[in-house]
Design a protein around this motif. Sequence first.
Motif, PDB file in Angstrom:
ATOM      1  N   HIS A 106      -1.931  42.233  -8.047  1.00  0.00           N
ATOM      2  CA  HIS A 106      -0.657  41.780  -8.599  1.00  0.00           C
ATOM      3  C   HIS A 106      -0.462  42.293 -10.030  1.00  0.00           C
ATOM      4  N   LYS A 136       6.121  40.897 -10.125  1.00  0.00           N
ATOM      5  CA  LYS A 136       6.042  42.207  -9.485  1.00  0.00           C
ATOM      6  C   LYS A 136       7.030  42.254  -8.326  1.00  0.00           C
ATOM      7  N   GLU A 142       8.562  43.910  -4.922  1.00  0.00           N
ATOM      8  CA  GLU A 142       8.254  44.752  -3.765  1.00  0.00           C
ATOM      9  C   GLU A 142       9.539  45.316  -3.177  1.00  0.00           C
ATOM     10  N   ASP A 143       9.438  46.495  -2.602  1.00  0.00           N
ATOM     11  CA  ASP A 143      10.593  47.163  -2.007  1.00  0.00           C
ATOM     12  C   ASP A 143      10.775  46.646  -0.578  1.00  0.00           C
ATOM     13  N   LYS A 202       7.743  35.965   1.416  1.00  0.00           N
ATOM     14  CA  LYS A 202       8.117  37.305   1.863  1.00  0.00           C
ATOM     15  C   LYS A 202       7.588  37.617   3.264  1.00  0.00           C
TER      16      LYS A 202
END
Length: 374
Positions: free
Chosen positions: A66, A274, A276-277, A311
């Motif tokens: 992370h 952070k 994420e795509d 997620k």
Amino acid sequence: MRAIGIILAGGNSSRMGDLSAKRAVAAMPVAGCYRAIDFSLSNMANSHIQKVAVFTQYNSRSLNEHLNSSKWWDFGRKQGGLYVFTPTITATNSDWYKGTADALYQNISFLKNAHEPYVVIASGDGIYKLDYNKVLEYHIAKGADITIVTKDISPEDDDITRFGVVKVSEEGRVIDFEEKPVIADTHTASIGVYVIRRRQLIELLEAASSEGRTDFVKDILVRYKNVKKINAYKMDSYWRNIASADSYYRTNMDFLNKDVRDHFFREQPSIYTKVEDLPPAKYNGDAKVNNSLVASGTIINGEVTDSILFKKVYIGNNCVIKNSIILNDVHIGDNCVIENCIVESRDTIRANTVHKGEPGNPEVIIEKSFRYTL
């Protein structure tokens, strides 16, 4: 900023049970897309502390992943930056961190090589917003040797015996400090944030090490409570510590309250993490979602109420999810009922199963129990 920052994120908590079996408490997911350490890191960045060290140890892989890029918290800079320190074998030492004071002592060169006069020390398991500049200004104005940030906790909010309990005079001076007492006779707790002059911290750590003392709270704060001038800075905004399964569940559920969401997500300064795509959440034809947080990459076919989905969660057809926390990358088969539960990340819940915890006592569902059963 006239201080460097240190975040103590190496600890584990037996009160977390199986939830901390594969990650540090500071790496626990919070509020859909954050990790617990994001709040301390964001507070450091928002307070314009340019040099921050994170001390990791227990189950640090996910936490290190992370933190592998410092740009998300604006520490990708020429001056200062984000440093991650793990226990290191040297010619003079081959031990893991024996405690918080020992962790600081093993990395004392970081303190000695710095030029800033003050140090802000924070734990990585607190969920809060705080301007450390205000704490530093209070510290200087009071002429304190050490300043402890405190919070009044009601019995309905949390068990205060989980924390350091502080007695404070009318002038703000700490007159007593007891770590995790059996019975607490005050409702003021230390939240694990401290301000101290850098040179004094070095002296105290060297003295502690020479005497074999390893814990920052017990062997420095409690030991010197009648010797050093220790003051308390009282915060009155939202704060929670997630280092127990119950408090972790309740903290996440707090984010379903609009006032709490607005405090963290709409009011400045922001909380960073952070990114994420991932694609946005997808709600298929029969999906029904009410008063819930749903993170990116999630697909919902069933009914979700008063819950938090992290997620890449998949909710199958005719599922009913209520008052639950579904961590990252969980697949829930068709016709499942999950109520008052915490589902661990990367679980697969087989179709046609029912999991119900008690209100206020959530059931923790772990992969090792259910993924491969028929």
